[in-house]
Scaffold this motif. Sequence first.
Motif, short mmCIF file in Angstrom:
data_model
loop_
_atom_site.label_atom_id
_atom_site.label_comp_id
_atom_site.label_asym_id
_atom_site.label_seq_id
_atom_site.Cartn_x
_atom_site.Cartn_y
_atom_site.Cartn_z
N GLY A 1 0.83 -1.19 0.00
CA GLY A 1 0.00 0.00 0.00
C GLY A 1 0.87 1.24 0.00
N VAL A 2 0.23 2.37 0.27
CA VAL A 2 0.93 3.65 0.26
C VAL A 2 0.50 4.47 1.47
N SER A 3 1.17 5.58 1.66
CA SER A 3 0.84 6.51 2.72
C SER A 3 1.01 7.92 2.18
N ASN A 4 0.01 8.77 2.41
CA ASN A 4 0.07 10.18 2.02
C ASN A 4 0.18 10.37 0.50
N HIS A 5 -0.47 9.51 -0.27
CA HIS A 5 -0.42 9.58 -1.72
C HIS A 5 -1.74 10.10 -2.30
N THR A 6 -1.63 10.83 -3.40
CA THR A 6 -2.80 11.35 -4.11
C THR A 6 -3.38 10.26 -5.02
N ILE B 1 -9.61 15.90 3.58
CA ILE B 1 -10.10 14.86 2.68
C ILE B 1 -11.63 14.83 2.65
N ILE B 2 -12.27 15.56 3.57
CA ILE B 2 -13.73 15.65 3.61
C ILE B 2 -14.22 17.05 3.23
N ASP B 3 -13.48 18.08 3.61
CA ASP B 3 -13.97 19.45 3.60
C ASP B 3 -14.41 19.97 2.24
N SER B 4 -13.53 19.84 1.23
CA SER B 4 -13.83 20.51 -0.04
C SER B 4 -15.05 19.93 -0.73
N SER B 5 -15.28 18.64 -0.58
CA SER B 5 -16.45 18.04 -1.23
C SER B 5 -17.75 18.53 -0.60
N ILE B 6 -17.71 18.81 0.71
CA ILE B 6 -18.90 19.32 1.38
C ILE B 6 -19.19 20.76 0.94
N ALA B 7 -18.14 21.53 0.70
CA ALA B 7 -18.31 22.93 0.29
C ALA B 7 -18.08 23.13 -1.20
N PHE B 8 -18.25 22.07 -1.97
CA PHE B 8 -18.01 22.13 -3.41
C PHE B 8 -18.82 23.26 -4.07
N ASN B 9 -18.17 23.94 -5.02
CA ASN B 9 -18.82 24.97 -5.83
C ASN B 9 -19.16 26.23 -5.04
N MET B 10 -18.46 26.44 -3.91
CA MET B 10 -18.63 27.67 -3.14
C MET B 10 -17.33 28.45 -3.17
N ASN B 11 -17.42 29.76 -3.15
CA ASN B 11 -16.24 30.62 -3.20
C ASN B 11 -15.73 30.91 -1.78
N VAL B 12 -15.33 29.83 -1.09
CA VAL B 12 -14.81 29.93 0.27
C VAL B 12 -13.56 29.07 0.37
N ASP B 13 -12.76 29.32 1.39
CA ASP B 13 -11.50 28.59 1.55
C ASP B 13 -11.73 27.07 1.66
N GLN B 14 -12.81 26.69 2.31
CA GLN B 14 -13.05 25.25 2.52
C GLN B 14 -13.27 24.51 1.21
N SER B 15 -13.71 25.23 0.18
CA SER B 15 -14.00 24.56 -1.10
C SER B 15 -12.73 24.29 -1.92
N ILE B 16 -11.58 24.81 -1.46
CA ILE B 16 -10.33 24.55 -2.18
C ILE B 16 -9.99 23.07 -2.09
N ASN B 17 -9.79 22.46 -3.22
CA ASN B 17 -9.52 21.02 -3.28
C ASN B 17 -8.04 20.77 -3.03
N ARG B 18 -7.73 20.32 -1.82
CA ARG B 18 -6.34 20.08 -1.44
C ARG B 18 -5.96 18.60 -1.49
N ASP B 19 -6.92 17.75 -1.81
CA ASP B 19 -6.66 16.31 -1.67
C ASP B 19 -7.01 15.51 -2.92
N SER B 20 -7.46 16.16 -3.98
CA SER B 20 -7.78 15.50 -5.25
C SER B 20 -8.86 14.42 -5.12
N GLY B 21 -9.76 14.60 -4.15
CA GLY B 21 -10.85 13.65 -4.01
C GLY B 21 -10.42 12.28 -3.53
N ILE B 22 -9.40 12.23 -2.66
CA ILE B 22 -8.83 10.95 -2.25
C ILE B 22 -9.81 10.07 -1.49
#
Length: 308
Positions: A147-152, A181-202
């Motif tokens: 397996g892997v650790s901390n991979h996109t 890994i949870i935040d951006s999907s919950i705030a998807f399509n909003m112009n707020v910091d939380q919507s920034i995709n930092r994890d590529s939908g892991i």
Amino acid sequence: MKYIEIANTDLKASNIVMGNMRLKQLSLAEAETLIRTAMEEGINFFDHADIYGPSYGECEAHFAEAVQMNPSLREQMILQSKCGIRKGFFDFSKEHILESTDGILKRLKTDYLDVLLLHRPDTLMEPSEIAEAFDILHKSGKVRYFGVSNHTPTQVELLQKYIPHKLIVNQLQLSVAHSPIIDSSIAFNMNVDQSINRDSGILEYSRLKEMTIQAWSPFQKGFFEGPFLGDLDSYPELNQTIDEIAAKYGVTNTSVAVAWITRHPANMQVVLGTMNVQRLKDSCVGSELPLTREEWYRIYRTAGHIIP
């Protein structure tokens, strides 16, 4: 204790994992007590890495010496370790993977690892070279699964293109106070910091590919910035919420923090880093604590996250 069947393996693993990064802080007697307690609580999965310890590999050796590792005890454990981090750089070369694995096996006093993870992404990796190393380790019986650790997701895809062995695990940092890994999907399509995709939908990728997520630092509020539990300056509302829910179920705040992760339908494992016996026991209570959907989202919201 809840046990999960890790996809594409024959491993039936506890969803609570004992992490051994700080094990050398304990005496041999203290380490044995902690490990034996973990097993008594139902933990059968133990996580290591070749770099753990004041010096390279010390925690692995300390673990094996503390329990006086033997074949009978070994068969009661699922042992996982990681390689690829060296002093100042990453190294996924065939030579290093093979050499590192031999060192891990020697220190843990075992003939095989159940799982070997690539620790942090090596941008200079040659996937075909990694595939060769994995094939040698698997055919020789030294490693059962990889397996892997901390991979996109794309890093996993690149590796999987060349590696014939299914990558079964991705170990990722996750707590209610650190949940990209949870935040951006919950705030998807909003112009707020939380919507920034930092994890590529892991998270969703892992579920689609049947990769088990192992959540490390489940009590941290950032990248080793300290625990959020008891931090009334930064997280007063979160701590109040967790305390209220803990009182409802007759458990500790530690149990609730763990349950917030184990409640997720992705069937994640929680990697504990605690060296405290009572905190380990409290964490194990969170293995099957049945938080409601409303309680889960209330905890998430009071950690400072937006629920649109």
